[in-house]
Design an enzyme around this catalytic site. Structure first.
Site, short mmCIF file in Angstrom:
data_model
loop_
_atom_site.label_atom_id
_atom_site.label_comp_id
_atom_site.label_asym_id
_atom_site.label_seq_id
_atom_site.Cartn_x
_atom_site.Cartn_y
_atom_site.Cartn_z
N ASN A 1 -2.64 8.41 -2.19
CA ASN A 1 -2.24 7.02 -2.47
C ASN A 1 -1.75 6.92 -3.90
O ASN A 1 -2.10 7.75 -4.75
CB ASN A 1 -3.48 6.12 -2.34
CG ASN A 1 -3.93 5.96 -0.92
OD1 ASN A 1 -4.66 6.80 -0.40
ND2 ASN A 1 -3.51 4.90 -0.28
N CYS B 1 -4.19 10.31 4.93
CA CYS B 1 -4.70 9.78 6.19
C CYS B 1 -4.93 10.97 7.10
O CYS B 1 -4.03 11.79 7.29
CB CYS B 1 -3.70 8.81 6.81
SG CYS B 1 -4.26 8.19 8.40
N HIS C 1 2.00 5.25 -0.92
CA HIS C 1 1.60 6.64 -1.17
C HIS C 1 2.69 7.28 -2.03
O HIS C 1 3.86 6.91 -1.93
CB HIS C 1 1.44 7.40 0.15
CG HIS C 1 0.18 7.04 0.88
ND1 HIS C 1 -0.78 7.96 1.21
CD2 HIS C 1 -0.29 5.84 1.30
CE1 HIS C 1 -1.78 7.35 1.83
NE2 HIS C 1 -1.51 6.06 1.90
N HIS D 1 0.87 -1.18 0.00
CA HIS D 1 0.00 0.00 0.00
C HIS D 1 0.91 1.23 0.00
O HIS D 1 1.42 1.65 1.04
CB HIS D 1 -0.87 -0.06 1.26
CG HIS D 1 -1.82 1.07 1.45
ND1 HIS D 1 -3.18 0.92 1.39
CD2 HIS D 1 -1.62 2.37 1.73
CE1 HIS D 1 -3.77 2.07 1.62
NE2 HIS D 1 -2.84 2.98 1.83
P1 HMG Z 1 -11.57 5.77 21.65
O1 HMG Z 1 -12.00 7.16 21.93
O2 HMG Z 1 -10.40 5.21 22.41
O3 HMG Z 1 -12.82 4.78 21.73
O4 HMG Z 1 -11.25 5.69 20.09
P2 HMG Z 1 -13.46 4.04 22.96
O5 HMG Z 1 -13.35 2.58 22.71
O6 HMG Z 1 -12.90 4.60 24.26
O7 HMG Z 1 -15.01 4.51 22.86
C1 HMG Z 1 -15.39 5.87 23.00
C2 HMG Z 1 -16.76 6.09 22.39
O8 HMG Z 1 -16.67 5.88 20.98
C3 HMG Z 1 -17.85 5.15 22.89
O9 HMG Z 1 -19.07 5.88 22.86
C4 HMG Z 1 -17.92 4.09 21.83
O10 HMG Z 1 -19.18 3.45 21.73
C5 HMG Z 1 -17.65 4.90 20.59
P3 HMG Z 1 -19.71 6.47 24.21
O11 HMG Z 1 -19.92 5.27 25.08
O12 HMG Z 1 -18.67 7.41 24.74
O13 HMG Z 1 -20.96 7.14 23.70
N1 HMG Z 1 -17.04 4.07 19.53
C6 HMG Z 1 -17.54 3.93 18.30
N2 HMG Z 1 -18.59 4.44 17.65
C7 HMG Z 1 -18.79 4.06 16.36
N3 HMG Z 1 -18.00 3.19 15.73
C8 HMG Z 1 -16.92 2.66 16.32
C9 HMG Z 1 -16.66 3.04 17.64
N4 HMG Z 1 -15.70 2.68 18.51
C10 HMG Z 1 -15.93 3.32 19.66
N5 HMG Z 1 -16.13 1.79 15.65
C11 HMG Z 1 -11.20 4.39 18.06
C12 HMG Z 1 -10.78 4.47 19.52
C13 HMG Z 1 -10.42 3.25 17.42
C14 HMG Z 1 -12.68 4.14 17.99
C15 HMG Z 1 -10.87 5.72 17.37
O14 HMG Z 1 -9.51 5.99 17.59
C16 HMG Z 1 -11.09 5.69 15.87
O15 HMG Z 1 -12.23 5.66 15.42
N6 HMG Z 1 -10.01 5.74 15.07
C17 HMG Z 1 -10.11 5.65 13.62
C18 HMG Z 1 -9.12 6.56 12.95
C19 HMG Z 1 -9.15 6.33 11.46
O16 HMG Z 1 -10.13 5.89 10.89
N7 HMG Z 1 -8.03 6.64 10.77
C20 HMG Z 1 -7.91 6.47 9.38
C21 HMG Z 1 -7.76 5.02 8.95
S1 HMG Z 1 -6.12 4.32 9.11
C22 HMG Z 1 -5.36 4.71 7.67
O17 HMG Z 1 -5.87 5.49 6.93
C23 HMG Z 1 -4.10 4.02 7.29
C24 HMG Z 1 -4.30 2.97 6.22
O18 HMG Z 1 -5.01 3.52 5.12
C25 HMG Z 1 -2.96 2.43 5.73
C26 HMG Z 1 -2.04 3.49 5.14
O19 HMG Z 1 -2.53 4.41 4.45
O20 HMG Z 1 -0.84 3.34 5.33
C27 HMG Z 1 -5.13 1.80 6.72
MG MG Z 2 -3.32 4.96 2.30
#
Ligand code: HMG
Ligand code: MG
Length: 313
Positions: free
Chosen positions: A264, A255, A224, A222
């Protein structure tokens, strides 16, 4: 549209066929300032499937406050329900944790991807966890997905360099990646999240996975294109036997939690390169270019892909 075509000249020792894993609707749109309406996203996914892409990563079931651009994940996937029924096509979604898995399972989705970090800083910024505690999320999530007969892809981000920590030790990447495979990941996608990989480094990382008992058939790459190295790195991957490459239509994306991550590798640039080498992929270049040109209009800015610019200029 231009009629330029590369002359097809194969290179001995490269695979005959590769799988292009399209990430534009997820990795691309997650980083756009403009929030694209759900029906436009659905059209984007359908056009990519229609262009012959076998896998289109459609969205993320992450916390909507973290990635508001993809807050409509459930609505989007409900609207794509007919496309989900085609066994020849996969529409995977990202899930970080059990909550995300539950949301995707409620919709009957069959393919999910978890995303780990190879570095401490990015684990904190992207997942609110440490290098170790990220696995407290993935372990039950992956076990439940496997119980539900879903396939689980494992991403590792920041495999080559990290904007806060610099170059990332190869052993650290292998440790995170093999752990995801041990938890049942069907494929490992090695992410060059900020685009600093170069060809020798790519080969070294693939070889290090080989030394750990993980062959190239279990890996995806993957890239970029931040420093213009993405296709050179694909070439290094092909020479090492890797046959799955992630790419994003029109070169969309980055990201949101790694601000130095630019687009990408563009799907069109990859297709052009593979066409020149005579490597099969099943994707219609003109159809992807037309889709990216249309999406560029929706976003109000031109595609950064060299091939899209050349073929639409
Ligand atoms: P957190 O704040 O530690 O979550 O975030 P938590 O487990 O403490 O929960 C807090 C609240 O969030 C709770 O709600 C949960 O229910 C809710 P409350 O009880 O307070 O009302 N919650 C959710 N709601 C909906 N959907 C969920 C979810 N999980 C918890 N799935 C967490 C931890 C992982 C959720 C957060 O950090 C997060 O969402 N991160 C995502 C970041 C992201 O998407 N980044 C981009 C993707 S990675 C990328 O792009 C790289 C890649 O492409 C490879 C590359 O390019 O190299 C893959
Ligand atoms: Mg990517």
């Amino acid at each position: 549209m231009s009629r330029d075509l590369p002359m097809v000249v194969g290179e001995p020792g490269l695979p005959d066929r590769v799988t292009i894993y399209e990430v534009g609707p997820r990795d691309g749109l997650q980083n756009e300032q403009t929030v694209i309406p759900t029906d436009v996203k659905a059209t984007f996914v359908r056009r990519l499937l229609g262009a012959g892409l076998p896998v289109v990563e459609a969205t993320s079931f992450v916390h909507p406050k973290w990635v508001p651009q993809l807050a409509d994940a459930a609505e989007l996937m409900r609207g794509l329900v007919d496309a989900l029924g085609d066994p020849a096509r996969e529409l995977p979604v990202l899930v970080p944790n059990e909550r995300g898995l539950q949301r995707s399972a409620e919709l009957g989705l069959r393919h999910v991807a978890v995303f780990a970090s190879a570095t401490e800083t990015f684990a904190a910024k992207n997942l609110n966890r440490t290098l170790l505690t990220q696995f407290e999320m993935f372990t039950p999530t992956m076990a439940q997905a496997i119980d539900l007969h879903m396939t689980v892809r494992g991403y590792v981000s920041m495999c080559f360099g990290d904007p806060w920590e610099g170059p990332v030790p190869v052993d650290q990447v292998v440790a995170v990646g093999t752990r995801l495979l041990d938890l049942g990941a069907t494929q490992l996608s090695l992410g060059d999240t900020i685009g600093v990989a170069t060809a020798g480094h790519v080969k070294e990382l693939i070889a290090a996975f080989g030394d750990a008992g993980v062959g190239p058939e279990r890996l995806a790459l993957h890239f970029h294109d931040t420093y213009g190295q993405a296709l050179t790195n694909v070439h290094a991957g092909l020479q090492s036997g890797v046959t799955t490459y992630d790419a994003s239509a029109g070169g969309l994306g980055g990201c949101p939690y790694a601000h130095s991550a630019t687009g990408n590798l563009a799907t069109e640039d990859l297709v052009w390169f593979l066409n020149g080498l005579g490597i099969e992929h099943g994707v219609d270049l003109d159809a992807v270019v037309a889709t990216s040109a249309w999406m560029a209009e929706q976003l109000g800015r031109p595609s950064p892909s060299a091939v899209v610019r050349a073929l639409t200029g």
